[in-house]
Design an enzyme around this catalytic site. Structure first.
Site, PDB file in Angstrom:
ATOM      1  N   CYS A 126      -0.072   8.979  10.185  1.00 32.37           N
ATOM      2  CA  CYS A 126       1.344   9.209   9.833  1.00 32.37           C
ATOM      3  C   CYS A 126       2.202   9.140  11.097  1.00 32.37           C
ATOM      4  O   CYS A 126       3.299   8.568  11.083  1.00 32.37           O
ATOM      5  CB  CYS A 126       1.520  10.567   9.162  1.00 32.37           C
ATOM      6  SG  CYS A 126       0.280  10.953   7.918  1.00 32.37           S
ATOM      7  N   CYS A 184       0.829  -1.210   0.000  1.00 30.16           N
ATOM      8  CA  CYS A 184       0.000   0.000   0.000  1.00 30.16           C
ATOM      9  C   CYS A 184       0.866   1.264   0.000  1.00 30.16           C
ATOM     10  O   CYS A 184       0.365   2.345  -0.242  1.00 30.16           O
ATOM     11  CB  CYS A 184      -0.994   0.006   1.157  1.00 30.16           C
ATOM     12  SG  CYS A 184      -0.265   0.367   2.729  1.00 30.16           S
TER      13      CYS A 184
END
Ligand code: FES
Length: 172
Positions: free
Chosen positions: A109, A36
């Site tokens: 993140c 991904c």
């Protein structure tokens, strides 16, 4: 996304700290997936200080977005001098606190950064992001750079083939 947040990310990106492989690291943690695209690897070197084991240096490589790179850059500085337990107690938002409040789309993140640190310091812990096996004992067996993990010669067998464009080939 607030201008404030974006300007902090841009500032951290302008001068990222501790980016790249750390030779002779004692431990390595990798999270994410080449399939991904978001991956982050952390190298950690320890030292003895005042009779306790602390993080001497930490470095990272990332195939995440600029927020992941900025957060990792800040986090590598923050965990320096901390014991593994102290560093493990830090959550993603704390590791990236200098970026300010995170937009909801960017929380993952910093979770990537936290996860890679966690994998390096406590490889047996369950990973919040998919973890690529790596530990102190396995450090020598882990590909030396994140690019080596990411860049598989045959994309049909997992990963992708990364080809850098020469400047003259870059899209305008
Ligand atoms: Fe996936 Fe930041 S690492 S959007």
């Amino acid at each position: 996304m607030s201008d404030d947040f974006q300007s902090r990310v841009t500032a951290a990106m302008a001068n990222p700290q501790n980016m790249g492989e750390l030779p002779n690291a004692d431990s390595i943690g990798t999270v994410g997936s080449a399939e991904c695209g978001d991956m982050l690897r952390v190298w950690v070197k320890f030292k003895e200080e005042g009779g306790r084991k602390v993080i001497d240096r930490a470095s990272f490589q990332s195939f995440g977005c600029e927020t992941a790179i900025a957060a990792a850059s800040l986090a590598m500085e923050l965990i320096r001098g901390k014991s593994p337990a102290e560093a493990l107690a830090m959550r993603g938002e704390e590791l990236a606190k200098d970026l300010g409040p995170l937009p909801p789309t960017k929380v993952h993140c910093t979770a990537l950064v936290e996860g890679a640190i966690r994998q390096a310091l406590e490889p047996s812990a369950p990973a919040s992001s998919p973890a690529v096996p790596a530990s102190a004992s396995a450090a020598a067996a882990v590909p030396s750079s994140l690019m080596d993990s990411f860049n598989k010669p045959d994309p049909k067998k997992g990963g992708v083939k990364v080809v850098f464009l020469r400047e003259s080939e870059s899209p305008a």
